[in-house]
Design an enzyme around this catalytic site. Structure first.
Site, PDB file in Angstrom:
ATOM      1  N   THR B 101       0.834  -1.193   0.000  1.00 51.45           N
ATOM      2  CA  THR B 101       0.000   0.000   0.000  1.00 51.45           C
ATOM      3  C   THR B 101       0.860   1.230   0.000  1.00 51.45           C
ATOM      4  OG1 THR B 101      -0.186  -0.158   2.364  1.00 51.45           O
ATOM      5  CG2 THR B 101      -2.015  -1.025   1.082  1.00 51.45           C
ATOM      6  N   THR B 177       7.680  -4.220   1.007  1.00 51.77           N
ATOM      7  CA  THR B 177       9.086  -4.159   1.406  1.00 51.77           C
ATOM      8  C   THR B 177       9.679  -5.529   1.740  1.00 51.77           C
ATOM      9  OG1 THR B 177       8.401  -3.666   3.650  1.00 51.77           O
ATOM     10  CG2 THR B 177       8.985  -1.801   2.249  1.00 51.77           C
ATOM     11  N   ASP B 178       8.851  -6.504   2.133  1.00 55.76           N
ATOM     12  CA  ASP B 178       9.398  -7.768   2.641  1.00 55.76           C
ATOM     13  C   ASP B 178      10.373  -8.429   1.672  1.00 55.76           C
ATOM     14  OD1 ASP B 178       8.018  -7.482   4.939  1.00 55.76           O
ATOM     15  OD2 ASP B 178       6.965  -9.415   4.840  1.00 55.76           O
ATOM     16  N   LYS B 254      16.688  -5.944   3.396  1.00 58.44           N
ATOM     17  CA  LYS B 254      15.827  -5.462   4.467  1.00 58.44           C
ATOM     18  C   LYS B 254      16.412  -5.963   5.781  1.00 58.44           C
ATOM     19  CE  LYS B 254      11.051  -5.017   5.976  1.00 58.44           C
ATOM     20  NZ  LYS B 254       9.635  -5.315   5.798  1.00 58.44           N
TER      21      LYS B 254
END
Lengths: 622, 435
Positions: B101, B177-178, B254
């Protein structure tokens, strides 16, 4: 003023910090700190759009200010949750429990399932751009002298970050306060007299104090909702002093009456507002006004025309606050320092000639006024847009506003009243089912209200009104009762230790946190066992505060321990033998003199009664 | 309707549906509000009402009576399409959305959050983007990034190629982002791009005023207009909303579950910093591929049957055997330290390489370089044919093997490709400043 005739209606909103071990959504402690911050984080906030591009009006206004926020954070005192770098942890159960206790004491209906919401607040006081809040209970009541008042809502919410100051246009907040649990209690707007509001505030305070809430300055905040029939609902934020409430109500009612008069006059004059923003920079080339001169260099001098407003902008609406002050309040929200308007000019270095040129430039007639702002171009434009908006409203109605209560019982504009459209669900927090069994259990174990408690302990322990009052006010009645339950000491000694001794020690800067209930129990046990005297209690407690030791050790170190009966006997024997002549001559008549000598030697180490008895026995048996 | 069981029956029996205004009456209390959807994983005993105050409450249907006050329409969001004229003075930037999102719309009536996927949605949420470029947006996927898979990398790569070949001056990819760093590595190998391809996302969802999406998107559009013709990740550089870093797509990872500066360049430094529409190259000595004219070259054959196995104390050789038996075509081991796994795994590793399955060794240390010559186990692994990932991130090594096996099944070719720096994924030199 005839409040009945005016249709005065008031409602109260009380915010009380809870004294939980942890914050509402993270494990940080609920204490404020004055330490230098370890980190500073810089953030912007944008209002989120809704469908149809609808944005909450309060949120929208804040966003036009384009402010940046600086948050002061700590390695130990705060964590990633407050700085909006980690999702919230589950809702604090202790806080839920306290809120249920308060709700039950206020005869409220608790919801079956608690949903945490996000209430958009983008003035920077919440790092997420919203305050988390949940509706716990509705529809309670409280009986007052003036009749029953409905307690509409009780919400459990997080406190906001603490505003520290402003630095180059950036507002600085400290994160220590953010997330401390609060209960927000709202009454219905049915109260008609300021004294009734005061009584309700007092009673709610009583209820809160019977539960685990924070005490002291800033831990409870009251907002007052006021309206008169023809006026509008206004929320006065931060009413600290209950005694000032009546004056505050009067000033707000006056404000609304005066704004109504202004409105009617504007309507009579067929006033209207011209949307044009005039650039009047060139008219001030020779100005002696310092503010305008500065804007000539690096900003703009802008003006708007308010048709039919002449003479009304200078009209007083509250003691020493004019309608112009209201307009300025809106302008200041956009970051300018103020406005100039026709009703106060010439002044501030602006000459009549300059006023006339502006009037001519904007083609103002006799009844028309202008408002002028000199500042950075964007700020000045935004400020005048706000003044336009406020002036337009003035012709139609009194606007609903959130206003800040001032110390002199006046108020100043803060922001529009928020609408319900700023609430949406906090998806990061699971809902909490409040089981009826759990609630029943809470209802069966409600705490006593302070006044009830006071009356009971006076009766039960034969205490004076003053001592009982002190114990309840200092929240020490529980400790007092706990000690009394395990001791036969007289209640006044124990109570006055809580009411006065500890207070004195605190005043002297002693670390009274060391005086736990267990520690006090031990101390009183020493008295009971005859190891120290009543009079030695204070000194022993000082000893405990000063060092890492038990009361018994402190008593020993301070040489306050009582002698055993044998030791006392041997001291008395010594005194008798060294005064044998007196004893022979006077017999029992030596009692007084010898008692004096004995007590001089044994003071604080032996009970006077015991000394007296032993001396008497020895003299009689001589 | 998301209600089920008893609560569904309760509503159905009164012919109440979501969006209706109703009154619920219980013993001592009644509530009026609009019926809202209920979370899918919630129980069957409660219904959710939005009260006039804006608060939601859950009410137990036990001993409750419901009365329909007003039939409501099930709220749905339909926005007018935007009509935006193209500005001849501005560059054309394409934004491709894969899900996550980056832009959301809140339905304040119900409080529901709707992810915004179309270009229009995105522009409504962040109209400022138009000050910097003509934006052409396209939603190609609508998935959570944990559900990404190699097939989607191909789909994304093809869409990006189309955009570039149709004249986009740069491309921004909105991504959860994962697994963004897997996708950025995949796109790096699949695409030979003449213009910037910038992946971005948000750690705080865009339905909150404090979302990091805005700065990340603005930074990405700036990066897409720059002369750095590589696949990059553009995300917050610090916890402040001040500037972003541009990380090389093959060297980024990440590193934090929730912080907005979660992405870090590993074994290198970010290429550049983006602040207020300006790009600053961090180290002039660091080379990057410059913008050029021409079309994209696309090498989008992939071999998805590659296993990615972490070595740990107590691991069993069965895990490797399993993958061999299941027909896996390649194995990447995230080894310990310099690139090790227990010596009792060596027979299984030998079996893999003997069966023509390349085995690549990376390190779970992430920082530093694999070197299997120091200890005996390492040397035995080398004899077993294990390929060193050198200073590649283990995730990048995995993605690269997926891509390499799409290009060749010759073991020696695979070894050569894996150990040749193609897209900045391998550095020859380790510097003190990288850790």
């Amino acid at each position: 003023m005839d409040y009945d005739k005016l249709g005065l209606k008031m409602g109260l909103e009380v915010h009380q910090q809870l004294n939980t071990d942890e914050k509402l959504f993270c494990p940080c402690s609920c204490e404020l700190t004055d330490k230098k911050p370890d980190y500073k984080v810089l953030r912007n906030l944008r209002p989120t759009q809704s469908e149809l591009g609808k944005v909450d009006r309060a949120a929208f206004e804040e966003s036009r200010r384009k402010l940046q926020f600086i948050y002061e954070a700590y390695k130990n005192e705060t964590c990633l949750v407050e700085v909006d770098e980690e999702p919230p942890h589950p809702l604090n159960k202790e806080a839920v429990k306290i809120s249920l206790i308060v709700a039950s004491l206020l005869n409220m209906n608790v919801v079956d399932e608690l949903h945490t919401m996000r209430k958009q607040v983008i003035d920077g006081s919440n790092t997420g751009g919203f305050q988390r809040t949940g509706l716990v209970a509705t529809n309670g009541y409280m009986d007052t002298e003036y009749g029953r008042v409905i307690i509409e809502n009780l919400c459990l919410e997080e406190d906001a970050a603490r505003r520290i100051g402003q630095k180059k246009g950036n507002v600085v907040f400290r994160l220590d306060r953010l997330g401390i649990p609060l209960v927000e209690i709202t009454t219905d707007p049915s109260m008609k007299h300021p004294d009734q509001v005061k009584e309700v505030a007092y009673q709610i305070g009583q209820v809160l104090r019977s539960t685990k809430v924070k005490r002291g300055l800033g831990t409870i905040r009251q907002d007052l909702n006021i309206s008169i029939r023809e006026g509008a609902r206004v929320e006065l934020k931060g009413v600290q002093d209950l005694d000032l409430m009546a004056q505050m109500v009067e000033n707000e009612v006056k404000r609304q009456i005066n704004l109504l008069e202004i409105m009617k006059e504007l309507q009579k004059r067929d006033a209207h507002v011209d949307d044009t923003i005039y650039d009047v920079k060139d008219l001030f080339k020779q100005t002696e006004s310092k503010i305008i001169a500065k804007a000539l260099k690096d900003g703009s001098v802008l003006a708007i025309k308010l048709n039919g407003f002449a003479g009304l902008i200078g009209k007083e609406v509250q003691p020493s606050r004019r309608f112009g002050t209201e307009l300025a309040g809106y302008a200041k929200k956009m970051g300018v320092s103020g406005i100039f308007h026709t009703d106060e000019l010439p002044a501030y270095g602006i000459t009549q000639k300059e006023v006339d040129t502006v009037l001519e430039f904007v083609k103002a007639g006799e009844e028309d006024a202008f408002v002028l702002v000199a500042d950075d171009d964007e700020k000045a434009r935004n400020a005048l847009l706000e003044v336009l908006r406020r002036a337009k409203t003035a012709i139609i109605e009194i606007p609903e506003e959130t206003r800040k209560a001032l110390e002199n019982a006046n108020s100043e504009y803060l922001r529009p009243l928020p609408t319900a459209s700023r609430m949406y669900v906090e998806t990061d927090i699971p809902t909490t089912v409040i089981s009826r069994d759990y609630l029943e259990n809470i209802k069966n174990n409600l705490p006593e209200l302070p006044d009830e408690k006071k009356a009971r302990i006076i009766q039960q322990y034969n205490l004076s009104e003053d001592l009982a009052h002190q114990l309840v006010r200092r929240n020490r009645a529980g400790d007092f009762e706990e000690i009394m339950a395990s001791s036969n000491l007289d209640s006044t000694t124990v109570a006055s230790t809580f009411a006065y001794t500890i207070k004195e020690l605190k005043r002297d800067g002693k670390d009274i946190l060391k005086l736990t209930t267990d520690c006090l129990k031990e101390t009183f046990a020493l008295v009971e066992k005859g190891k120290i005297t009543k009079e030695a209690v204070q000194e022993v407690l000082v000893g405990v505060c000063d060092g890492e030791k038990s009361p018994e050790q402190a008593a020993k170190d301070l040489n306050l321990t009582m002698l055993s009966e044998e030791d006392v006997e041997s001291v008395i024997d010594d005194i008798i033998s060294s005064n044998s002549k007196m004893v022979e001559e006077r017999g029992m008549g030596a009692m007084g003199a010898l008692m004096g000598k004995a007590m001089a030697k044994l003071k604080g180490k032996a009970d006077g009664k015991l000394v007296n008895k032993l001396l008497r026995d020895k003299l009689q048996n001589k | 309707m998301s209600y089920r069981g008893a609560s569904k029956q309760f509503l159905d029996s009164q012919d109440i549906s979501i969006g209706d205004k109703i009154r619920i009456t219980k013993k001592d209390v009644s509530y009026e509000g609009m019926v809202l959807e209920r979370a899918e994983d919630a129980d069957e005993k409660h219904i959710v009402l939005k009260l006039a105050s804006g608060y939601n409450v859950g009410l137990d249907i036990l001993d409750a009576e419901a009365k329909l006050l007003e039939k409501g329409e099930k709220p749905k969001i339909e926005l007018q399409p935007l009509e935006i004229e193209k500005d001849g003075k501005k560059r054309d930037i394409s934004i491709i959305s894969t899900g996550g999102t980056v832009a959301s719309i809140i339905d304040y009536k119900t409080g529901a959050v709707h992810p915004a996927f179309t270009a229009d949605d995105l522009l409504r949420a962040t109209p400022e983007l138009l000050e910097h470029a003509n934006i052409n947006g396209e939603a190609i996927l609508n998935i959570l990034s944990e559900n990404m898979k190699p097939d989607y990398w191909i789909k994304a790569a093809r869409s990006i190629a189309d955009e570039i070949n149709n004249g986009a001056y740069g491309v921004v990819v909105a991504h959860g982002t994962d697994t963004m760093h897997y996708t950025s590595a995949a796109l790096s190998f699949i695409l030979d791009t003449p213009v910037p391809v910038v992946l971005t996302g948000a750690q705080r969802s865009s339905d909150r005023p404090s979302s990091d999406a805005f700065l990340n998107l603005m930074g990405s559009v700036t990066a897409a207009k720059s002369d750095i013709a590589e696949v990059m990740v553009c995300m917050h550089a610090t916890e402040d909303d001040s500037y972003c870093y541009l990380h090389r797509g093959t060297k980024v990872r990440k590193m934090h579950t929730s912080r907005r500066d979660t992405f870090r360049s590993i074994n290198t430094q970010p290429i550049a910093k983006v602040r207020n529409g300006n790009i600053t190259i961090l180290d002039e000595n660091q080379e990057y591929k410059k913008r050029e004219n021409g079309e994209v070259k696309l090498q989008d054959n992939l071999e998805p049957k590659v296993a990615f196995i972490k070595s740990y104390p107590g691991i069993s050789g069965e895990i490797i055997d399993y993958h061999i038996d299941k027909g896996y075509k390649g194995i990447v081991i995230e080894g310990t330290g310099l690139g090790h796994c227990p010596d009792y795994l060596i027979p299984a590793v030998n079996r893999a390489t003997d069966s023509g399955i390349p085995v690549v060794m990376g390190s779970q240390c992430l920082y530093g370089r694999v070197n299997m010559n120091v200890y005996s186990t390492g040397r035995e692994l080398v004899s077993a044919g294990v390929i060193s990932a050198l200073d590649m991130l283990p995730e990048t090594a995995y993605v690269k093997l997926v891509w390499t096996l799409g290009q060749t099944d010759n073991m020696e070719e695979v070894r050569k490709i894996m150990q040749t720096n193609l897209k900045g994924e391998i550095g020859a030199k380790s510097s003190q400043k990288f850790f």
